[in-house]
Design a protein around this motif. Structure first.
Motif, PDB file in Angstrom:
ATOM      1  N   UNK A  88      -6.930   9.654 -16.863  1.00  0.00           N
ATOM      2  CA  UNK A  88      -5.905   9.370 -16.214  1.00  0.00           C
ATOM      3  C   UNK A  88      -5.321   9.523 -14.584  1.00  0.00           C
ATOM      4  N   UNK A  89      -4.785   8.553 -13.581  1.00  0.00           N
ATOM      5  CA  UNK A  89      -4.893   8.906 -12.798  1.00  0.00           C
ATOM      6  C   UNK A  89      -3.079   9.595 -12.020  1.00  0.00           C
ATOM      7  N   UNK A  90      -3.092  10.896 -11.644  1.00  0.00           N
ATOM      8  CA  UNK A  90      -1.937  11.005 -12.019  1.00  0.00           C
ATOM      9  C   UNK A  90      -1.913  11.727 -10.690  1.00  0.00           C
ATOM     10  N   UNK A  91      -0.843  11.111  -9.962  1.00  0.00           N
ATOM     11  CA  UNK A  91      -0.772  11.181  -8.516  1.00  0.00           C
ATOM     12  C   UNK A  91      -0.197  12.319  -7.923  1.00  0.00           C
ATOM     13  N   UNK A  92       0.647  13.307  -9.120  1.00  0.00           N
ATOM     14  CA  UNK A  92       0.755  14.376  -8.120  1.00  0.00           C
ATOM     15  C   UNK A  92      -0.710  15.713  -8.428  1.00  0.00           C
ATOM     16  N   UNK A  93      -1.373  14.665  -8.679  1.00  0.00           N
ATOM     17  CA  UNK A  93      -3.276  15.795  -8.405  1.00  0.00           C
ATOM     18  C   UNK A  93      -3.230  14.771  -7.529  1.00  0.00           C
ATOM     19  N   UNK A  94      -3.435  13.571  -7.126  1.00  0.00           N
ATOM     20  CA  UNK A  94      -3.949  12.824  -6.167  1.00  0.00           C
ATOM     21  C   UNK A  94      -4.341  13.562  -5.001  1.00  0.00           C
ATOM     22  N   UNK A  95      -5.803  13.194  -4.585  1.00  0.00           N
ATOM     23  CA  UNK A  95      -6.377  13.906  -2.694  1.00  0.00           C
ATOM     24  C   UNK A  95      -6.235  12.540  -1.851  1.00  0.00           C
ATOM     25  N   UNK A  96      -5.354  11.659  -2.254  1.00  0.00           N
ATOM     26  CA  UNK A  96      -5.897  10.820  -1.898  1.00  0.00           C
ATOM     27  C   UNK A  96      -4.950  10.560  -0.035  1.00  0.00           C
ATOM     28  N   UNK A  97      -4.906  11.516   0.839  1.00  0.00           N
ATOM     29  CA  UNK A  97      -3.490  10.770   1.569  1.00  0.00           C
ATOM     30  C   UNK A  97      -3.227  10.557   2.261  1.00  0.00           C
ATOM     31  N   UNK A  98      -4.475   8.751   2.612  1.00  0.00           N
ATOM     32  CA  UNK A  98      -3.885   7.638   2.575  1.00  0.00           C
ATOM     33  C   UNK A  98      -3.249   6.563   1.579  1.00  0.00           C
ATOM     34  N   UNK A  99      -3.070   7.107   0.717  1.00  0.00           N
ATOM     35  CA  UNK A  99      -2.794   6.683  -0.271  1.00  0.00           C
ATOM     36  C   UNK A  99      -1.244   6.283  -0.327  1.00  0.00           C
ATOM     37  N   UNK A 153      10.012   9.010  -8.233  1.00  0.00           N
ATOM     38  CA  UNK A 153      10.063   9.286  -9.539  1.00  0.00           C
ATOM     39  C   UNK A 153       9.812   8.626 -10.207  1.00  0.00           C
ATOM     40  N   UNK A 154      11.052   7.392 -10.370  1.00  0.00           N
ATOM     41  CA  UNK A 154      10.949   6.432 -11.880  1.00  0.00           C
ATOM     42  C   UNK A 154       9.425   5.665 -11.762  1.00  0.00           C
ATOM     43  N   UNK A 155       9.504   4.798 -10.894  1.00  0.00           N
ATOM     44  CA  UNK A 155       8.332   4.126 -10.053  1.00  0.00           C
ATOM     45  C   UNK A 155       6.692   4.918 -10.641  1.00  0.00           C
ATOM     46  N   UNK A 156       6.945   6.078 -10.494  1.00  0.00           N
ATOM     47  CA  UNK A 156       4.861   7.110 -10.682  1.00  0.00           C
ATOM     48  C   UNK A 156       5.200   6.625 -11.746  1.00  0.00           C
TER      49      UNK A 156
END
Length: 234
Positions: free
Chosen positions: A5-16, A28-31
């Motif tokens: 599962x893709x977890x935004x808080x754990x994402x390392x993609x600084x260009x996203x 927060x609600x959108x995520x």
């Protein structure tokens, strides 16, 4: 085996786009509502002409974006990797996707629905501003590619494509980290598979590139760049 599962808080993609604005309270609600899913290598997840289902963000993996041309031939218009956005062509202006998209390797994607993305653009000006700059940059790249295809010969187009792929994905142990067929290179360079095979064979004989299976490594980047340098300044 449990699906990743893709977890935004754990994402390392600084260009996203999402990761860059994750600190904003209104995100927060959108995520929480976004969905994530995996695609196997060669799996299509956007069908050209299908109803738009929001925007996709690559959490991990590589993707090619295609557009159908004359006689049904697919032209590759973009390669993307971790942190990049997919499906933005036509978003907000069309009800159907203007492109198709395939995973080039096992890929994990985040998807924000049409409703949420439009709501984000109305209410999160930081993302709206960044997306506007992104669209302007993509338009400039598209115009440059049209010019290069019109003015470069076949050898120059293939070299330009190899240099672009090298810059986008990099090399490990002297090999570009992207498993592309000769046809896919041709579909991006705007030429034929046969011409790509001939050019690659010539470049190998000149010791400018090497190949390991379908993968290619650039040996003399300076020499390759010098062959197309005049086109960079037109």
């Amino acid at each position: 085996m449990k699906e990743e599962v893709a977890i935004c808080n754990a994402c390392s993609n600084v260009n996203c786009f999402i990761k860059k604005h994750i600190h904003l309270d209104q995100m927060k609600d959108y995520i929480d509502r976004k969905r994530s899913f995996g695609c196997k290598k060669s799996q299509q997840f956007i069908i050209e002409g299908a109803p738009i289902q929001g925007l996709y963000f690559i959490y991990k993996g590589k993707v090619k974006t295609v557009k159908t041309g004359i006689n049904g031939r697919e032209q590759i218009v973009r390669f993307t990797k971790d942190g990049d956005t997919v499906g933005f062509r036509g978003f907000g202006a069309s009800k159907r996707y203007l492109i198709g998209a395939y995973a080039l390797e096992d890929t994990l994607l985040c998807n924000f629905s049409n409703e949420d993305m439009l709501d984000i653009l109305r209410n999160v000006p930081e993302i709206t501003f960044d997306l506007m700059l992104f669209y302007a940059d993509e338009l400039n790249k598209s115009e440059n590619k049209i010019r290069k295809i019109a003015q470069m010969n076949v050898r120059e187009r293939v070299i330009d494509t190899l240099l672009y792929i090298h810059k986008k994905f990099g090399q490990i142990n002297g090999i570009i980290e992207l498993d592309l067929s000769r046809k896919e290179i041709a579909d991006f360079a705007g030429t034929t598979e046969e011409q790509v095979i001939r050019v690659i064979s010539s470049l190998k004989k000149e010791l400018l590139i090497k190949s390991v299976g379908k993968k290619i490594g650039l040996i003399n980047i300076d020499k390759l760049q010098s062959e197309i340098r005049e086109h960079k300044y037109l």
